[in-house]
Every structure is written in C-alpha cells, then in structure tokens.
Design an enzyme around this catalytic site. Sequence first.
Site, short mmCIF file in Angstrom:
data_model
loop_
_atom_site.label_atom_id
_atom_site.label_comp_id
_atom_site.label_asym_id
_atom_site.label_seq_id
_atom_site.Cartn_x
_atom_site.Cartn_y
_atom_site.Cartn_z
N VAL A 115 0.85 -1.19 0.00
CA VAL A 115 0.00 0.00 0.00
C VAL A 115 0.88 1.24 0.00
O VAL A 115 1.84 1.33 0.77
CB VAL A 115 -0.94 0.02 1.23
N ASP A 227 -11.85 -10.72 8.34
CA ASP A 227 -10.52 -10.32 8.82
C ASP A 227 -10.61 -8.98 9.57
O ASP A 227 -9.81 -8.07 9.32
CB ASP A 227 -9.51 -10.25 7.67
P1 ADP Z 1 -3.36 -6.43 3.14
O1 ADP Z 1 -4.55 -7.00 2.49
O2 ADP Z 1 -2.12 -6.70 2.38
O3 ADP Z 1 -3.28 -6.76 4.60
P2 ADP Z 1 -4.48 -3.88 3.75
O4 ADP Z 1 -5.57 -3.50 2.83
O5 ADP Z 1 -4.84 -4.42 5.09
O6 ADP Z 1 -3.48 -4.87 3.01
O7 ADP Z 1 -3.53 -2.66 3.98
C1 ADP Z 1 -2.37 -2.80 4.78
C2 ADP Z 1 -2.15 -1.53 5.55
O8 ADP Z 1 -2.05 -0.44 4.63
C3 ADP Z 1 -3.29 -1.16 6.49
O9 ADP Z 1 -3.13 -1.75 7.75
C4 ADP Z 1 -3.13 0.34 6.57
O10 ADP Z 1 -2.12 0.68 7.50
C5 ADP Z 1 -2.62 0.71 5.19
N1 ADP Z 1 -3.76 1.14 4.33
C6 ADP Z 1 -4.59 0.35 3.64
N2 ADP Z 1 -5.50 1.07 2.97
C7 ADP Z 1 -5.25 2.36 3.28
C8 ADP Z 1 -5.88 3.61 2.93
N3 ADP Z 1 -6.95 3.64 2.12
N4 ADP Z 1 -5.38 4.74 3.45
C9 ADP Z 1 -4.30 4.69 4.26
N5 ADP Z 1 -3.68 3.57 4.63
C10 ADP Z 1 -4.14 2.41 4.14
#
Ligand code: ADP
Length: 460
Positions: A115, A227
């Site tokens: 991300v 999750d």
């Molecule tokens: P994964 O599926 O790989 O676990 P996530 O969607 O949970 O990925 O994103 C991992 C991390 O990235 C999140 O815990 C958060 O810290 C950051 N993150 C994800 N989406 C956003 C967003 N829209 N804005 C800011 N940070 C984000």
Amino acid sequence: MTSRWADTDEDAAEDARRKAEKAEKKRLKAEKQRKADEEAQQRAAADAKNDALNGHEYDHERPSKRRRLSHDNIPTTHEEERKLLRFDAPAWQPCRSVERFDRLNHIEEGSYGFVSRAKEEATGEIVAIKKLKLDAARDGGFPVTALREIQCLRASRHRHVVDLREVVVGGSGTGDVYLVMEFLEHDLKTLQEDMDEPFLPSEVKTLLLQLGSAVEFLHDHWILHRDLKTSNILMNNQGEIKLADFGMARFCGDPAPVNLTQLVVTLWYRSPELLLGTSTYDTAVDMWSVGCVFGELLTKKPLLQGKNEVDQLSKIFELCGIPTEDTWPGFKRLPNARSLRLPSNSNNAHGPIVRSRFPTLTNAGASLLSSLLSLNPSNRPSAKEMLQDPYFQQDPRPKPTAMFPTFPSKAGQEKRRRQASPNAPIRGAAPGLQGEMDFSSIFNGREEEEKGGGFQLKVV
Ligand code: ADP
C-alpha cells in the site's frame, strides 16, 4: 333525346362498346379491391395466430401493414404495450494506468498487497494505492480472491467503509492490478501503539458504533469480512473510521454455504468455532472479532495474543470459560474438539472472567463484551443488536467525532512501523501452513499441553 354526336347507327354501336368497356374496367377494379381486402384479412388472422403461439397478446388495433415505429410516430394510445424494451449497455471502459499517479511514499506491506500513498497527476488528489498480489492464481489467471476483494469493496459503499475509487493496471505487459482508494491518515493498530493512554470510554463508544454500523451494512448485504482487526480499521483526523482490507471477504447466503474456508481471520481475532475447525459459519465470526477489537480499544493491547491455534484456544477458554454441552450444544462434534480433553464440569473453576479483566468498564459494557465473546456463536449479538445495546445510551455518551483529538499521521511520512503481530492467513492455504503450529496435527493423537496464564488445555 339522342346524342348530338350519335347521329348514325355506327356511332351508336361505338358508344355502346365504350360503355361496356368502361363497365368491365369498373368491375375488374372492384374485383381487385375485394381480393386485396380478403388477403389483408387473411394476413391479419395469420399474424394473430402467430402472436398467440408466441405468447403475445393479440393486438386488435394493429394495422394490417406494419408501421415503422420511430421516436416520432410511436402512438400515444396503448403506450405501455408498444413501449420498446431498452437495456442500458454497460459502459465498459478500459482501466486507467497506474502511471497517472505519482507515488509519494510506501505505507505498508500487508499480507496481500503493498500500500502506498500517491497523488493523482491530473487532480492533485491524494489517494492510497494497493497493489494486489496476484501470485495466488495457480493457473496464471486472475485469482478469485482478488476478484472477491474488488467485488465486495464495490458492493460496500458505506460511510464507514473505505471508498474504492477505481481499479488501475500497471504499465504494459506487467499484469499488475491496483486498487485506488481514499487515503486515511491512520490505522487503529499503529495509532494505538503510538498513544500513551488508551482511548477514553466515550471515544471507544464512538469507534465501536462506527465499526458496528459498517459491519451491520456488510452483513445486511450478505458479505462476511472475515478479517476484522485494528490494523484493518482506518481512521482519519476527523475521528472517523473506515473498514478496509476486503482480501478475506466473501458473499454468503442464509443458510451460510457449507465447506467455507476454515483458515480465515487473523489468529488473535479468530473465533473458537473456527479454531475448532467448523466449515459452516456465519456473521458471528465477524462479531467475535468485533469483541476482540472492543477489548483492544479499552486497553490498547490485543485482547487474546495466542502463539498458535492451541494457545489461542487456551487463552479464549481462560477468558470466556470452558464450553459445556449446555452452553454450546454440539461443540464436541466440531472436528478439532473431538480430541480435546477439557477439565470436567465438576472441577471447572473457569467461568468467564471478562468482568474482572476490565474492572473500570461499566456493567453494560462488560455485559456487551461478554456477549460478543460468547463461545457459542449463536449467543453473540448481531451488529444490529449491538448498536441498540444500552451501553451506548449510558454515560459517558459517545464522543462526537468532531471532538476527537488529531494525531500525527505515520502513513503521511515513512512506512508505518508496527509491533510484530500475526498476519491474516494465507488465502487458499491449508491450515497450519503459515508457520503457526498445526492445530490439527496436534489434535491427532499426540499428547500436548499448552499453558496459558494458569489455564491448561489438554490435547490428546
Ligand atoms: P493487506 O490485504 O495486504 O493486509 P491492507 O488493505 O490491510 O493490506 O492494507 C495494509 C495496511 O495499509 C493497512 O493496515 C493500513 O495501515 C494501510 N492502508 C490500507 N489502505 C489504506 C488507505 N486507504 N489509506 C491509508 N492507509 C491504508
């Protein structure tokens, strides 16, 4: 009186011949008209028969000759019957390229994607871009899990769910796929690690109400998140939270499908029925995770930090008591429960200790937390029921989001640094393949004893 011109017999004969010719022409014309009318009637009858065979109603007023229907001459009578069917052609548009965004900084590498914070070149808007990890597709196709993530996020337009702006693709030939989302400054896990004190009780209520409304929306739309955890709950500087990471989400039905993946939900937030190997589960798995998040918001520390599945289960039983056939009918028939040796009921000194673990929590709060952490999934409240709980009506009242403190954003600078915690399970993997102790193998014959803060779970 004779004609001035028919002076002779010859003239009279010619006159008569012309009259006869004229009469014959008139007769032929009448005959032709009659035949045309007959044919038209036959055609109309045949059309009516065809319409009846095709299931259409016979339209008595239809003219024998079909009229071309254009926008201008569509008749105003019987408007309903004559309305043309219109289908909206899908507005297919090729995905835009990720090159339209400038990457500003890396935020986080999660289990399924990287991300980053980025700026859209054309508008200057700041967004978060998540690169999907597509290597899960065994046949080289687009992984169904990635499709589900996109589909579930698309179907979850809600104030407290992160907004998916668009899906973009990598440069030519890379095959990379990215989700472009609204950017939020924090996630609750990183934020709590940086806070000196936990959230205030009034803030916990506001956060829980927002989370509850997002989960209620998902469940109303037949989506299981699977999750829920603090690192997947994003927060902006206006005290608003938004649920993210639909990498484990899927649509479900009622009754829930059988043979659902058991290896879902990050270990510390995983419900006892999942740990015991159930393959039919429902929205209650998300409500268990909500309970874990609730406990974590109160203390700033994850509630149940098991080292592996057995340890996780020990910690759960230590906090919530040991299940019995009365409190959780049928739990012994769950695959991993068969070889589980639990203390007998008579010497079961392990009733729920939720109340004593949270001494400053109000009675209503402790009762809500205990019900969310019911071992028996059918005793957990739904998200809708949770939102109605008296806990939220009592003092201290939920704090208005506008009055939330602001925090410096980690995501706006360097990569977010977090304390170690388990990741979401690997999608499509068999249980036990992620470096955690293989629960099922432990449960099959070997004698193992897991110690968890004075509580012992025997597995034979
Ligand atoms: P994964 O599926 O790989 O676990 P996530 O969607 O949970 O990925 O994103 C991992 C991390 O990235 C999140 O815990 C958060 O810290 C950051 N993150 C994800 N989406 C956003 C967003 N829209 N804005 C800011 N940070 C984000």
